[in-house]
Scaffold this active site. Structure first.
Site, PDB file in Angstrom:
ATOM      1  N   ASN A  60       0.814  -1.221   0.000  1.00  0.00           N
ATOM      2  CA  ASN A  60       0.000   0.000   0.000  1.00  0.00           C
ATOM      3  C   ASN A  60       0.843   1.264   0.000  1.00  0.00           C
ATOM      4  O   ASN A  60       0.310   2.363  -0.096  1.00  0.00           O
ATOM      5  CB  ASN A  60      -0.954  -0.003   1.205  1.00  0.00           C
ATOM      6  CG  ASN A  60      -2.036  -1.063   1.058  1.00  0.00           C
ATOM      7  OD1 ASN A  60      -2.312  -1.531  -0.043  1.00  0.00           O
ATOM      8  ND2 ASN A  60      -2.629  -1.472   2.166  1.00  0.00           N
ATOM      9  N   ARG A 109      -7.597  -1.335  -8.082  1.00  0.00           N
ATOM     10  CA  ARG A 109      -8.142  -0.023  -7.750  1.00  0.00           C
ATOM     11  C   ARG A 109      -7.069   1.028  -7.522  1.00  0.00           C
ATOM     12  O   ARG A 109      -7.270   2.203  -7.794  1.00  0.00           O
ATOM     13  CB  ARG A 109      -8.983  -0.112  -6.473  1.00  0.00           C
ATOM     14  CG  ARG A 109     -10.335  -0.746  -6.678  1.00  0.00           C
ATOM     15  CD  ARG A 109     -10.990  -0.990  -5.339  1.00  0.00           C
ATOM     16  NE  ARG A 109     -12.231  -1.740  -5.505  1.00  0.00           N
ATOM     17  CZ  ARG A 109     -13.406  -1.167  -5.664  1.00  0.00           C
ATOM     18  NH1 ARG A 109     -13.524   0.128  -5.713  1.00  0.00           N
ATOM     19  NH2 ARG A 109     -14.495  -1.904  -5.795  1.00  0.00           N
ATOM     20  N   ARG A 158     -16.302   1.583  -2.929  1.00  0.00           N
ATOM     21  CA  ARG A 158     -15.279   2.500  -2.421  1.00  0.00           C
ATOM     22  C   ARG A 158     -15.446   3.778  -3.195  1.00  0.00           C
ATOM     23  O   ARG A 158     -15.128   3.830  -4.372  1.00  0.00           O
ATOM     24  CB  ARG A 158     -13.899   1.939  -2.710  1.00  0.00           C
ATOM     25  CG  ARG A 158     -13.613   0.693  -1.974  1.00  0.00           C
ATOM     26  CD  ARG A 158     -12.132   0.629  -1.747  1.00  0.00           C
ATOM     27  NE  ARG A 158     -11.672  -0.730  -1.668  1.00  0.00           N
ATOM     28  CZ  ARG A 158     -10.395  -1.049  -1.604  1.00  0.00           C
ATOM     29  NH1 ARG A 158      -9.488  -0.134  -1.646  1.00  0.00           N
ATOM     30  NH2 ARG A 158     -10.034  -2.299  -1.509  1.00  0.00           N
ATOM     31  N   PRO A 159     -15.960   4.813  -2.595  1.00  0.00           N
ATOM     32  CA  PRO A 159     -16.365   5.972  -3.387  1.00  0.00           C
ATOM     33  C   PRO A 159     -15.179   6.713  -3.992  1.00  0.00           C
ATOM     34  O   PRO A 159     -14.281   7.125  -3.271  1.00  0.00           O
ATOM     35  CB  PRO A 159     -17.101   6.840  -2.373  1.00  0.00           C
ATOM     36  CG  PRO A 159     -16.645   6.377  -1.044  1.00  0.00           C
ATOM     37  CD  PRO A 159     -16.115   4.994  -1.182  1.00  0.00           C
ATOM     38  N   ASP A 163     -15.952   9.299  -5.385  1.00  0.00           N
ATOM     39  CA  ASP A 163     -16.547  10.646  -5.289  1.00  0.00           C
ATOM     40  C   ASP A 163     -15.660  11.602  -4.505  1.00  0.00           C
ATOM     41  O   ASP A 163     -15.547  12.773  -4.845  1.00  0.00           O
ATOM     42  CB  ASP A 163     -17.910  10.603  -4.572  1.00  0.00           C
ATOM     43  CG  ASP A 163     -18.880   9.695  -5.283  1.00  0.00           C
ATOM     44  OD1 ASP A 163     -18.496   9.183  -6.351  1.00  0.00           O
ATOM     45  OD2 ASP A 163     -19.994   9.492  -4.786  1.00  0.00           O
ATOM     46  N   ASP A 191      -7.502  -4.319   7.091  1.00  0.00           N
ATOM     47  CA  ASP A 191      -6.757  -5.342   6.349  1.00  0.00           C
ATOM     48  C   ASP A 191      -6.269  -6.494   7.224  1.00  0.00           C
ATOM     49  O   ASP A 191      -5.680  -7.447   6.718  1.00  0.00           O
ATOM     50  CB  ASP A 191      -5.557  -4.712   5.626  1.00  0.00           C
ATOM     51  CG  ASP A 191      -5.976  -4.026   4.326  1.00  0.00           C
ATOM     52  OD1 ASP A 191      -7.143  -4.174   3.935  1.00  0.00           O
ATOM     53  OD2 ASP A 191      -5.129  -3.356   3.701  1.00  0.00           O
ATOM     54  N   ILE A 203     -14.921   0.103   8.304  1.00  0.00           N
ATOM     55  CA  ILE A 203     -14.368   0.683   7.071  1.00  0.00           C
ATOM     56  C   ILE A 203     -15.126   0.186   5.841  1.00  0.00           C
ATOM     57  O   ILE A 203     -15.687   0.964   5.097  1.00  0.00           O
ATOM     58  CB  ILE A 203     -12.860   0.354   6.939  1.00  0.00           C
ATOM     59  CG1 ILE A 203     -12.121   0.704   8.232  1.00  0.00           C
ATOM     60  CG2 ILE A 203     -12.255   1.085   5.750  1.00  0.00           C
ATOM     61  CD1 ILE A 203     -12.014   2.163   8.578  1.00  0.00           C
ATOM     62  N   ARG A 247      -1.529 -10.865  -4.957  1.00  0.00           N
ATOM     63  CA  ARG A 247      -1.638  -9.406  -5.113  1.00  0.00           C
ATOM     64  C   ARG A 247      -1.121  -8.666  -3.880  1.00  0.00           C
ATOM     65  O   ARG A 247      -0.786  -7.496  -3.962  1.00  0.00           O
ATOM     66  CB  ARG A 247      -3.096  -8.993  -5.350  1.00  0.00           C
ATOM     67  CG  ARG A 247      -3.613  -9.358  -6.730  1.00  0.00           C
ATOM     68  CD  ARG A 247      -4.991  -8.765  -6.965  1.00  0.00           C
ATOM     69  NE  ARG A 247      -5.001  -7.371  -6.578  1.00  0.00           N
ATOM     70  CZ  ARG A 247      -6.042  -6.755  -6.020  1.00  0.00           C
ATOM     71  NH1 ARG A 247      -7.156  -7.409  -5.786  1.00  0.00           N
ATOM     72  NH2 ARG A 247      -5.972  -5.482  -5.693  1.00  0.00           N
TER      73      ARG A 247
END
Length: 423
Positions: A27, A97, A126-127, A129, A311, A333, A403
């Site tokens: 991440n 993503r 997961r927005p 926006d 996670d 979350i 991944r």
């Protein structure tokens, strides 16, 4: 790279002994690779985990005209000097993503970008926006056309931005645009995750002026231009470290987890201590001892950093399946991040779900079975369960785990697990 059909065969009930070296953080590396678009020269990124996601991000950068070389010493060299095509196509973005992270740096560098809306993991809206609203307030015009975000800006102007909910991705994207906007941008309810802290520190090395790093309020004073830097080293993966800590606690044995930053794991360490696990913390390693018995049931809620990480929710759930008594997990979350419950129950766990709260009855006797990975972290929970179960478990769809975890079966084999990848 794993084939789609690969699966793990795991024989359980063997304790773990030895040491594990944690890889660089998945991440963290993806936003750093995206930020290298703003570097405009060669940058060497060290401590890069060999994951399908880092390979996808490198393909995306190459698709845009950049050049990425993987070195044998777990480093990559990203050259974005000739990067000239601010376009991120659906076939790459849909598999990951995090590739949406390129929107910010492309806008900052080219004042325009066309990036596919993400597909990605099976769970949760997961927005995007928050990303888009934030960009609009910095002077970016945005339209959605045929599943693509088309963004243009004549001029980038600083502004006050408040996220309704903390978002790591949106924080990263907005920061990468705001550093080159005119005036000052303040982000409130910003993400404080170590991976975002590392991104901000890298940008500051390049001449950005970001303050408040590690808090939930970031202040970004726009600069006219950035200067290239030569290298950056990815922080250790706190989720991988947490996964091994929980695995050792559940399976039993004595394991040293090396190459970590213990303060990034404070919430997890506190929960393990509450659960009666023996932990010894050093500067950049942790020793954990467990007999896999006498685990105390401990309720948790997932939260943004520095809270308990979402996670590690699936892995913690597995540990609580071995605890004495009943425990609960509230997911704050991603409300529907519970696809692993059904698969864990197939191995003999006793978990019920009521309104995004999992209720777990402790049970010592897990029995091997055939199960299926549903996402990256669910896979890790199933591996831990299989290592605790009697008999043999097969886990299919392990491409999910590739991944997020660098050679997990090798690292587990090295500390005594009986796990084989088969085709």
């Amino acid at each position: 790279r794993s084939a789609i059909m690969d699966y793990f065969e795991i024989k359980g009930s063997k304790k773990l002994y030895g040491s594990v070296k944690v890889s660089g953080a998945k991440n963290a590396v993806l936003p750093l690779m995206a930020a290298s678009i703003l570097n405009k020269k060669k940058i060497k990124i060290l401590n890069v985990p060999t994951l399908s996601d880092s390979i996808t991000m490198s393909k995306l950068i190459e698709e845009m005209g950049g050049d990425v070389k993987f070195d044998s010493d777990n480093s990559i060299i990203v050259d974005s000097s000739k990067l000239n095509n601010p376009y991120a196509p659906y076939d790459l973005v849909k598999t990951m993503r995090a590739s949406f992270y390129v929107l910010g740096p492309l806008l900052a560098r080219f004042k325009k970008a066309k990036v596919s809306l993400p597909g990605g993991c099976a769970w949760g809206p997961r927005p995007v926006d928050f990303h888009l609203e934030g960009l609009k307030s910095l002077g970016v015009k945005i339209s959605i056309e045929n599943g693509y975000v088309v963004a243009n800006a004549k001029q980038l102007v600083g502004n006050k931005i408040h996220f309704p909910k903390i978002s790591v991705g949106a924080t990263g994207n907005i920061v990468m645009v705001a550093i080159l906007a005119e005036g000052t941008t303040t982000i409130t309810n910003a993400a404080a995750e170590p991976e975002i802290q590392q991104l901000c520190k890298m940008l500051n090395k390049m001449g950005a002026k970001i303050s408040g790093i590690g808090s939930n309020t970031l202040s970004i004073e726009g600069v006219k231009s950035l200067k290239p830097i030569k290298e950056v080293s990815v922080i250790p993966d706190r989720i991988e470290a947490g996964t091994f800590l929980i695995a050792a606690a559940a399976v039993g044995g004595e394991v040293e987890i090396k190459n970590i930053i213990p303060e990034h794991l404070e919430s997890v360490i506190n929960c393990l201590l509450k659960a009666n696990i023996d932990i010894n913390i050093k500067d950049n390693s942790i020793n954990i001892k467990s007999d896999g018995k006498n685990i105390l049931s401990t309720n948790i809620e997932t939260n943004e950093y520095p809270g308990f990480p979402t996670d590690l929710q699936a892995q913690w759930m597995m540990l609580m399946c071995l605890a004495d008594g009943t425990s609960t997990i509230k997911e704050n979350i991603y409300y529907d991040r519970f696809t692993h419950i059904m698969e864990l129950n197939r191995l003999g766990c006793n978990i019920k779900l009521e309104d995004s709260v999992a209720i777990i009855e402790g049970n010592k006797n897990l029995i091997g079975a055939d199960v299926m990975s549903t996402d990256i972290r669910a896979s890790a929970a199933l591996i831990i369960a299989a290592l605790c179960a009697e008999g043999t478990t097969t886990i299919s769809r392990v491409y999910h785990i590739d991944r997020g975890y660098n050679k997990i079966e090798k690292k587990l084999t090295d500390i005594g697990a009986n796990i084989i990848r088969k085709k």
